[in-house]
Design an enzyme around this catalytic site. Structure first.
Site, PDB file in Angstrom:
ATOM      1  N   GLY A  31      -5.887 -16.866  77.905  1.00 46.94           N
ATOM      2  CA  GLY A  31      -6.429 -16.017  76.839  1.00 46.94           C
ATOM      3  C   GLY A  31      -5.535 -15.963  75.611  1.00 46.94           C
ATOM      4  O   GLY A  31      -5.963 -16.202  74.483  1.00 46.94           O
ATOM      5  N   ARG A  32      -4.251 -15.677  75.814  1.00 51.31           N
ATOM      6  CA  ARG A  32      -3.357 -15.490  74.659  1.00 51.31           C
ATOM      7  C   ARG A  32      -2.938 -16.812  74.023  1.00 51.31           C
ATOM      8  O   ARG A  32      -2.220 -16.819  73.028  1.00 51.31           O
ATOM      9  CB  ARG A  32      -2.151 -14.647  75.061  1.00 51.31           C
ATOM     10  CG  ARG A  32      -1.357 -15.177  76.230  1.00 51.31           C
ATOM     11  CD  ARG A  32      -0.396 -14.108  76.743  1.00 51.31           C
ATOM     12  NE  ARG A  32       0.307 -14.482  77.964  1.00 51.31           N
ATOM     13  CZ  ARG A  32      -0.177 -14.340  79.185  1.00 51.31           C
ATOM     14  NH1 ARG A  32      -1.384 -13.866  79.370  1.00 51.31           N
ATOM     15  NH2 ARG A  32       0.548 -14.695  80.241  1.00 51.31           N
ATOM     16  N   HIS A  51      11.629   0.347  54.176  1.00 51.61           N
ATOM     17  CA  HIS A  51      11.553   1.770  53.831  1.00 51.61           C
ATOM     18  C   HIS A  51      11.172   2.602  55.051  1.00 51.61           C
ATOM     19  O   HIS A  51      10.794   3.764  54.909  1.00 51.61           O
ATOM     20  CB  HIS A  51      10.549   1.978  52.702  1.00 51.61           C
ATOM     21  CG  HIS A  51      10.958   1.255  51.457  1.00 51.61           C
ATOM     22  ND1 HIS A  51      11.624   1.873  50.423  1.00 51.61           N
ATOM     23  CD2 HIS A  51      10.855  -0.048  51.111  1.00 51.61           C
ATOM     24  CE1 HIS A  51      11.877   0.977  49.479  1.00 51.61           C
ATOM     25  NE2 HIS A  51      11.427  -0.194  49.871  1.00 51.61           N
ATOM     26  N   LYS A  86      -6.853  -1.373  85.149  1.00 53.18           N
ATOM     27  CA  LYS A  86      -8.296  -1.642  85.042  1.00 53.18           C
ATOM     28  C   LYS A  86      -9.020  -1.100  86.270  1.00 53.18           C
ATOM     29  O   LYS A  86     -10.074  -0.475  86.171  1.00 53.18           O
ATOM     30  CB  LYS A  86      -8.544  -3.155  84.999  1.00 53.18           C
ATOM     31  CG  LYS A  86      -8.227  -3.839  83.699  1.00 53.18           C
ATOM     32  CD  LYS A  86      -8.818  -5.256  83.751  1.00 53.18           C
ATOM     33  CE  LYS A  86      -8.050  -6.215  82.882  1.00 53.18           C
ATOM     34  NZ  LYS A  86      -8.426  -7.605  83.084  1.00 53.18           N
ATOM     35  N   GLU A 131       3.119 -10.385  77.277  1.00 53.65           N
ATOM     36  CA  GLU A 131       2.296 -10.647  78.461  1.00 53.65           C
ATOM     37  C   GLU A 131       2.860 -11.848  79.221  1.00 53.65           C
ATOM     38  O   GLU A 131       2.673 -11.972  80.419  1.00 53.65           O
ATOM     39  CB  GLU A 131       0.836 -10.903  78.054  1.00 53.65           C
ATOM     40  CG  GLU A 131      -0.110  -9.903  78.683  1.00 53.65           C
ATOM     41  CD  GLU A 131      -1.576 -10.111  78.336  1.00 53.65           C
ATOM     42  OE1 GLU A 131      -1.999 -11.249  78.072  1.00 53.65           O
ATOM     43  OE2 GLU A 131      -2.304  -9.120  78.345  1.00 53.65           O
ATOM     44  N   LYS A 191     -13.718 -15.007  77.715  1.00 58.94           N
ATOM     45  CA  LYS A 191     -13.625 -16.121  78.656  1.00 58.94           C
ATOM     46  C   LYS A 191     -14.418 -15.801  79.922  1.00 58.94           C
ATOM     47  O   LYS A 191     -15.216 -16.596  80.381  1.00 58.94           O
ATOM     48  CB  LYS A 191     -12.145 -16.336  78.975  1.00 58.94           C
ATOM     49  CG  LYS A 191     -11.849 -17.486  79.876  1.00 58.94           C
ATOM     50  CD  LYS A 191     -10.345 -17.754  79.847  1.00 58.94           C
ATOM     51  CE  LYS A 191      -9.901 -18.502  81.089  1.00 58.94           C
ATOM     52  NZ  LYS A 191      -8.447 -18.713  81.095  1.00 58.94           N
ATOM     53  N   GLU A 202     -14.447  -3.725  78.036  1.00 54.44           N
ATOM     54  CA  GLU A 202     -14.494  -3.326  76.624  1.00 54.44           C
ATOM     55  C   GLU A 202     -15.448  -4.220  75.841  1.00 54.44           C
ATOM     56  O   GLU A 202     -16.305  -3.747  75.077  1.00 54.44           O
ATOM     57  CB  GLU A 202     -13.100  -3.436  75.985  1.00 54.44           C
ATOM     58  CG  GLU A 202     -12.055  -2.485  76.537  1.00 54.44           C
ATOM     59  CD  GLU A 202     -11.283  -3.048  77.704  1.00 54.44           C
ATOM     60  OE1 GLU A 202     -11.824  -3.903  78.460  1.00 54.44           O
ATOM     61  OE2 GLU A 202     -10.126  -2.637  77.901  1.00 54.44           O
TER      62      GLU A 202
END
Ligand code: G6Q
Length: 541
Positions: free
Chosen positions: A269-270, A386, A506, A355, A208, A214
């Site tokens: 974003g999410r 398991h 950050k 978030e 965005k 990253e």
């Protein structure tokens, strides 16, 4: 009049009293005393069958919880979101992801401006682009069609499309490899590209802001990989597309405006899977399947907006969450899909939920004096059985859980699926009703083993069923959780749509980045631990 804080509400106090009364009542007793219970606490929405009867609730609990939602003004809050108000106050933005999947033809506005023409025009552009990649008319620099699509993004620009591409792999065009690179760890990029030919590889840079460290680091390295592999800078426009709201930065990177797919500041974003961020998914499953997913989202949006709270699945899910989080003190919540295609669903939900709800300050800026979002976690069944189910059954912590399953398999092979679903249903039963001393004795279990083989039960779960995993159903499921999270944010009086908590790390990383440089001559202005860690890494490069 100042808004009352959560614990001061009379509805909250009534719930507290009610909790003290029923905290020790067991699910066995509740089912024994009311044969209609499963009917009463199931919502069959048509596509989604939502059974919440295995929760430690009575009709009074539900009445009180719904009263709490009413006292928090949930109805108005929902309207404020759908009407494009700037409800993301700390970032001064509207929150209108529901417009991205609005299939009604009715306008949706932000400050009086209908956003739908732009939404539909980006969808159209995505359609043309995805079709040209899928049918091979989009050619790479050397004239070869694309066989590999690599989405480079992180967080909201990765988790949604990555999860959904995996979830809908059954519907994918198998000749195309669609992969996701998110981690700044070079291993992720290197391993992802290792077996690929640059001539046939298209990168979709999903960011965005188009400034995320990253993503931009990975995108720059991918750019070099293409230029090196195809021996020309001119190759870049044929091998890169961008999903972004930052047109200038995209152009600076060398991606032409025709290959940039826009989205807007009112898309968090999410919550962005149904925006241009879904392009890699659309390339994988095709436009029609993508639209079908949007229809599913939209149907759940309508359900959330219009259904009374008593019949409203996201609202009930949220209320169950609040009930365990704030009254029973459950600090975590498990999401357990009995569907291999949904393997990434818990990881995806972790971001959307944690978030959004990992906040310790309320909307008035005061520290909350109650718990907000729980830790969300999970793995697909039956693998989890398991691994960590031991703790769910006999541990000291209460872990409420959602079991998600489908009546039919997409890959029906022998009796695999019947076994899968038998396990899922059995787990909800075992958790709820357990196994007591009497049963164990009747089975002839030696007395000294009885304490260890007793299952206390009374462990709550929701069961969420649908007939088959389709794009439409996936859309419904995701929207259901999005709105659950919204509802909890309203009850907890927190801002669900910001994420300031990711900023500090950050900023510190930028500083440490320069300090890791072997030529860094300045003093390390950190606490002892941090300075030593930096020295260790610098000295051992
Ligand atoms: C999600 C967050 C966050 C964001 C990533 C990527 O709600 O905002 O996860 O999606 O930090 O950001 P960009 O898309 O700007 O690269």
């Amino acid at each position: 009049m100042a808004k009352r804080r959560l614990r001061e509400l009379k509805e909250w106090k009534s719930l507290r009293k009610h909790y003290n009364k029923i905290r020790d009542v067991t699910l066995r007793e509740l089912f024994d005393n009311d044969p209609q219970r499963a009917d009463l606490f199931t919502i069959d929405e048509g596509d989604i069958y939502f059974d919440y009867s295995k929760n430690r609730i009575t009709p009074t609990t539900m009445r009180l919880l719904i009263g709490l939602a009413g006292a928090r003004g949930l109805k108005d809050e929902i309207e404020r979101m759908f009407r494009g108000y700037r409800i993301n106050k700390t970032e001064d933005r509207a929150v209108l992801h529901v417009a991205l999947r609005n299939r009604s033809g009715i306008p949706m506005t932000v400050e009086g401006v209908d956003v739908m023409p732009r939404v539909l025009s980006v969808l159209d552009k995505m359609k043309n682009f995805s079709e040209s990649v899928r049918d091979g008319t989009w050619k790479g620099h050397t004239g070869r069609p694309i066989r590999n699509v690599i989405n480079i993004g992180i967080g909201g620009s990765d988790l949604g499309p990555c999860m959904a591409t995996e979830a809908l792999r059954f519907y994918a065009k198998r000749e195309l490899n669609v992969r996701f690179v998110s981690n700044v760890d070079d291993t992720h990029l290197v391993e992802t590209l290792g077996d690929l030919d640059p001539e046939e590889t298209l990168f979709i840079v999903a960011s965005k802001t188009f400034t995320t460290q990253e993503t931009m680091t990975n995108a720059e390295s991918a750019r070099k990989w293409i230029i090196r592999g195809l021996s020309s800078e001119k190759a870049v426009p044929r091998h890169f597309a961008a999903l972004s709201s930052n047109a200038e930065a995209v152009a600076r990177f060398g991606i032409s405006p025709e290959n940039m797919f826009e989205f807007w500041d009112w898309v968090g974003g999410r919550y962005s899977l149904t925006s241009a961020i879904g392009l890699s998914l659309m390339i994988s499953i095709g436009y029609n399947n993508f639209i079908s997913m949007l229809e599913g989202f939209h149907q759940m949006d309508l359900h959330f907006r219009n259904e009374p709270f008593e019949r409203n699945i996201p609202v009930i899910m949220a209320l169950m969450g609040v009930w365990y989080n704030n009254f029973f003190g459950a600090g975590t919540y498990a999401v357990l899909p009995y569907e291999q295609y949904l393997a990434r669903f818990p990881a995806y939900l972790q971001q959307v939920d944690m978030e959004s709800s990992g906040k310790c300050v309320d909307r008035s800026g005061l520290s909350v004096n109650y718990d907000t979002g729980p830790v969300i976690w999970g793995e697909p069944g039956t693998n989890g059985q398991h691994a960590f189910f031991q703790l769910l059954h006999q541990g000291t912590r209460l872990v409420p859980a959602d079991f998600i399953g489908f009546a039919r398999s997409l890959n029906s092979t022998g009796d695999h699926h019947r076994k899968l679903i038998a396990n899922m249903i059995a787990q909800t039963e075992a958790l709820a009703f357990g196994k007591d001393e009497k049963q164990l004795k009747a089975e002839g279990v030696p007395v000294h083993q009885i304490p260890y083989r007793t299952f206390p039960g009374n462990r709550p779960s929701n069961t969420i069923l649908a007939k088959e995993l389709t794009p439409f159903i996936l859309g419904k499921l995701i929207a259901m959780y999005e709105h659950k999270i919204f509802t909890q944010g309203v009850i907890w009086d927190i801002f669900s749509f910001d994420q300031w908590g990711v900023e500090l790390g950050k900023v510190l990383a930028q500083k440490i980045l320069s300090e890791l440089d072997p030529d860094y001559k300045g003093e390390l202005m950190h606490h002892g631990s941090t300075a030593r860690l930096i020295r260790f890494c610098r000295n051992n490069r």
